[in-house]
Design an enzyme around this catalytic site. Structure first.
Site, PDB file in Angstrom:
ATOM      1  N   GLN A  22     -65.709  15.460 -12.503  1.00 30.54           N
ATOM      2  CA  GLN A  22     -65.416  16.364 -13.614  1.00 30.54           C
ATOM      3  C   GLN A  22     -66.613  16.619 -14.523  1.00 30.54           C
ATOM      4  OE1 GLN A  22     -61.555  14.054 -14.408  1.00 30.54           O
ATOM      5  NE2 GLN A  22     -60.985  16.121 -15.026  1.00 30.54           N
ATOM      6  N   HIS A 123     -61.898   7.913  -8.456  1.00 31.57           N
ATOM      7  CA  HIS A 123     -61.247   8.944  -9.265  1.00 31.57           C
ATOM      8  C   HIS A 123     -61.201  10.240  -8.437  1.00 31.57           C
ATOM      9  CE1 HIS A 123     -60.160   9.938 -13.659  1.00 31.57           C
ATOM     10  NE2 HIS A 123     -59.787  10.970 -12.934  1.00 31.57           N
ATOM     11  N   GLU A 168     -54.811   6.769 -10.900  1.00 30.02           N
ATOM     12  CA  GLU A 168     -53.551   7.484 -10.664  1.00 30.02           C
ATOM     13  C   GLU A 168     -53.224   7.780  -9.203  1.00 30.02           C
ATOM     14  OE1 GLU A 168     -53.664  10.995 -13.127  1.00 30.02           O
ATOM     15  OE2 GLU A 168     -53.530   9.829 -14.962  1.00 30.02           O
ATOM     16  N   GLU A 356     -56.293   6.355 -20.490  1.00 29.51           N
ATOM     17  CA  GLU A 356     -56.430   7.798 -20.733  1.00 29.51           C
ATOM     18  C   GLU A 356     -55.302   8.275 -21.626  1.00 29.51           C
ATOM     19  OE1 GLU A 356     -56.568  10.573 -17.452  1.00 29.51           O
ATOM     20  OE2 GLU A 356     -58.095   9.401 -16.417  1.00 29.51           O
ATOM     21  N   TRP A 402     -59.025  10.504 -23.384  1.00 31.68           N
ATOM     22  CA  TRP A 402     -59.425  11.481 -22.379  1.00 31.68           C
ATOM     23  C   TRP A 402     -59.645  12.779 -23.142  1.00 31.68           C
ATOM     24  CZ3 TRP A 402     -61.089  11.217 -17.548  1.00 31.68           C
ATOM     25  CH2 TRP A 402     -61.400  12.448 -16.949  1.00 31.68           C
ATOM     26  N   TRP A 410     -59.956  19.922 -12.767  1.00 36.01           N
ATOM     27  CA  TRP A 410     -59.343  20.039 -11.438  1.00 36.01           C
ATOM     28  C   TRP A 410     -58.879  21.469 -11.157  1.00 36.01           C
ATOM     29  CZ3 TRP A 410     -61.333  15.924  -9.520  1.00 36.01           C
ATOM     30  CH2 TRP A 410     -61.398  14.758 -10.262  1.00 36.01           C
TER      31      TRP A 410
HETATM   32  C1  GAL Z   1     -55.458  12.672 -15.526  1.00 33.41           C
HETATM   33  C2  GAL Z   1     -56.725  12.533 -14.724  1.00 33.41           C
HETATM   34  C3  GAL Z   1     -57.944  13.042 -15.425  1.00 33.41           C
HETATM   35  C4  GAL Z   1     -57.711  14.268 -16.271  1.00 33.41           C
HETATM   36  C5  GAL Z   1     -56.441  14.171 -17.088  1.00 33.41           C
HETATM   37  C6  GAL Z   1     -56.051  15.433 -17.834  1.00 33.41           C
HETATM   38  O1  GAL Z   1     -54.368  12.761 -14.687  1.00 33.41           O
HETATM   39  O2  GAL Z   1     -56.943  11.192 -14.396  1.00 33.41           O
HETATM   40  O3  GAL Z   1     -58.954  13.211 -14.472  1.00 33.41           O
HETATM   41  O4  GAL Z   1     -57.832  15.406 -15.545  1.00 33.41           O
HETATM   42  O5  GAL Z   1     -55.363  13.823 -16.288  1.00 33.41           O
HETATM   43  O6  GAL Z   1     -55.357  16.317 -17.038  1.00 33.41           O
END
Ligand code: GAL
Length: 444
Positions: A22, A123, A168, A356, A402, A410
Site C-alpha cells: 500500500q 499483508h 486478516e 488497526e 490505520w 486495495w
Molecule cells: C484492513 C487492511 C488494511 C487496510 C484497512 C482499511 O482490512 O488490513 O490493509 O486496507 O483494512 O480498509
C-alpha cells in the site's frame, strides 16, 4: 470519562500501521519479484480507475523522510509489513539481498529514532510465482511461508522482537479466493475453504518458526472483526447474524485457541474438513503472546433466501441512512467495545492489541492544511470505547491507527484517504492532517 493518554496506563502501546504494497511502490526495483497484487492490478477494471501500487507513496525511496516525520509526530511504535517477493522474488529459494537491505535500513533508522518496529510477515502480497503453483490453495504454502518467516527472523530478529504472522486471514481468503475482488481474483467455494485452512495452518506454523528461532519474541497475529447485529428480532435474521458472526469473527481465532473450526452452524463450511489431515487439529493451535484486533465498523445482517451457502446478507450503511465513512462503512464506535468484550470472553485468550483502526474521509488540502474533524472525532470516540472496555477488565494493551499515510486502498485505489498524513500523489508531498496533529499531541 476523560480521554487522556494516562488513563490507558503507562505501558499502553501507541502506534501507527502500514502495509508494504500500500505504500512502498518500487514494485520492480532492486530485484523485487512480482506479487499477486502486482499482477492483479494489471487486469482491467479490477481496481477503482485502474489504479496500481506501482508507485504508491514511494515510501521505498522516501522512508528516511517518512520515519523522521513519524518521529516528529511522537510516534514510537511502527507496524509495517515485509514484502515476501522483495525478499524471495520467486517466493522460495533465491534470496534477494537488496530486499533484506531495504528492511535493514528501515529497521535501523526506526531504532535510531526511538521507534519500535512491529513487523507483519504477510499483508496479502503473495509472490506471484507461488500463486502459479496454487497459492493459498496449495498445502505447500505452509512450508513456503515457514521458510520465508525463518529468513525474516534470522535477518531482522537481532533487532526486531514484535511480530505479527498474518494480516486478516478472513479477508485475504474470502476476498481473494471466493469473491474475487482482491488478488488473486479467484471465485470458488473450494478455493476459499482450501485457502482458509492453509492460512490457519500457516498462522500457527509461522508463529512456531519465530518462537523456535527467537524464544524471547513477542508473537501475535491479526484478525479483522466487526460487531454483528441482526436486522430485526425475527428468528431468521438472528440466525443469519450468527452465521455472519461466525465467518467474520470466529473462523480463525477458534482453531488457534484449540477449539477447532466453528463449522456446525454453516453446512457448507463443513467441507473444510476435506482439507484437514492427520495432526492438523493440534497444529492449528498456538499460544500467541497477543492477538491483533482490527476493527472499523459493525455489520447489520438479515436473512436472504437467495444468497448461496449463507442465506444471509449485509444491510448496507447507505440503505440504513446512517453516518458513513468514504468506504461507506457505518461510523459506530461501540463496535470496538463489543469486539473487545467478545474476544476477552474466550478462555485462555492472550492480551489484545488493536493493530488497526481508522477511518477514510474525503480530505482536501487547502493552504497547506487538512482539516479533518470527522476523523479526529472518530478516533476520539473509538478511544473512549477502548477505555471503557479496558476499565471493565478487558486486557487490551495497545492501539495502532490505520494508517500513517494516505495510500493505495486495495480495490478502491487511492480514492479513500485513511492517513493521519495527507499525501499528494502527484508531488508525493506529505502534510500532517489536523487529526495527525491531535494524535501527536495526545500520545506525547
Ligand atoms: C484492513 C487492511 C488494511 C487496510 C484497512 C482499511 O482490512 O488490513 O490493509 O486496507 O483494512 O480498509
Amino acid at each position: 470519562m476523560l480521554l487522556t493518554k494516562e488513563a490507558f496506563g503507562k505501558d499502553f502501546i501507541w502506534g501507527v500501521s502500514t502495509a508494504a504494497y500500500q505504500i512502498e511502490g518500487a514494485h520492480n526495483l532492486d530485484g523485487k519479484g512480482p506479487s499477486v497484487w502486482d499482477t492483479f492490478v494489471q487486469k482491467r477494471n479490477k481496481i477503482f480507475r485502474n489504479h496500481t501500487g506501482n508507485i504508491a507513496c514511494d515510501h521505498y525511496n522516501r522512508y528516511i523522510d517518512d520515519l523522521h516525520l513519524m518521529h516528529s509526530m511522537n510516534i514510537r511504535n511502527y507496524r509495517f509489513s515485509v514484502s515476501w517477493s522483495r525478499i524471495l522474488p520467486e517466493g522460495t529459494g533465491r534470496i534477494n539481498q537488496s530486499g533484506i537491505d531495504f528492511y535493514n535500513k528501515l529497521i535501523d533508522l526506526s531504532l535510531e529514532l526511538g521507534i519500535t518496529p512491529w513487523i507483519t510477515l504477510y499483508h496479502w502480497d503473495l509472490p506471484h510465482s507461488l500463486e502459479i503453483k496454487g497459492g493459498w490453495t496449495n498445502r505447500d504454502v505452509k512450508d513456503w511461508f515457514g521458510d520465508y518467516v525463518a529468513i525474516c527472523v534470522k535477518s531482522f530478529g537481532d533487532r526486531v522482537k514484535n511480530w505479527m504472522v498474518l494480516n486478516e486471514p478472513t479477508v485475504f481468503s474470502a476476498a481473494g479466493y471466493f469473491f474475487g475482488v482482491h488478488a488473486p481474483g479467484r471465485k470458488s467455494i473450494e478455493g476459499f475453504l482450501a485457502a482458509a485452512h492453509h492460512a490457519a495452518l500457516a498462522q500457527a506454523h509461522g508463529a512456531r518458526v519465530i518462537k523456535a528461532l527467537q524464544p524471547e519474541s513477542n508473537v501475535g497475529t491479526t484478525f479483522s472483526c466487526s460487531h454483528v447485529e441482526p436486522y430485526t428480532n425475527r428468528e431468521k435474521d438472528i440466525k443469519a447474524a450468527k452465521k455472519a458472526d461466525l465467518l467474520l469473527n470466529r473462523l480463525f481465532i477458534e482453531p488457534l485457541l484449540g477449539m477447532g473450526y466453528p463449522v456446525n452452524e454453516i453446512k457448507t463450511l463443513r467441507r473444510i474438513e476435506k482439507y484437514i489431515k492427520q495432526n492438523d487439529e493440534q497444529d492449528l493451535k498456538f499460544d500467541m503472546d497477543f492477538i491483533g484486533i482490527q476493527n472499523y465498523t459493525r455489520e447489520i445482517i438479515r436473512y436472504a433466501m437467495f444468497v448461496p451457502f449463507l442465506q444471509a446478507k449485509i444491510v448496507n450503511a447507505k440503505d440504513r441512512k446512517v453516518e458513513m465513512t468514504a468506504m461507506e462503512w457505518e461510523v459506530y464506535p461501540e463496535s470496538i467495545y463489543h469486539i473487545l468484550k467478545k474476544f476477552q470472553a474466550y478462555e485462555n485468550i492472550p492480551p489484545l492489541i488493536i493493530t488497526e483502526n481508522g477511518a477514510a474521509f474525503s480530505d482536501t488540502l487547502q493552504n497547506n492544511v487538512v482539516h479533518d474533524p470527522k476523523r479526529l472525532q472518530y478516533i476520539q470516540n473509538i478511544l473512549q470505547q477502548v477505555l471503557r472496555a479496558k476499565q471493565e477488565g478487558v486486557n487490551v494493551n495497545g492501539y495502532f491507527v490505520w494508517t500513517f499515510l494516505d495510500n493505495f486502498e486495495w480495490a478502491e485505489g487511492y480514492h479513500p484517504r485513511f492517513g493521519l498524513v495527507h499525501v499528494d500523489f502527484q508531488t508525493q508531498q506529505r502534510t500532517v492532517k489536523a487529526s495527525g496533529h491531535w494524535y501527536a499531541d495526545f500520545i506525547k
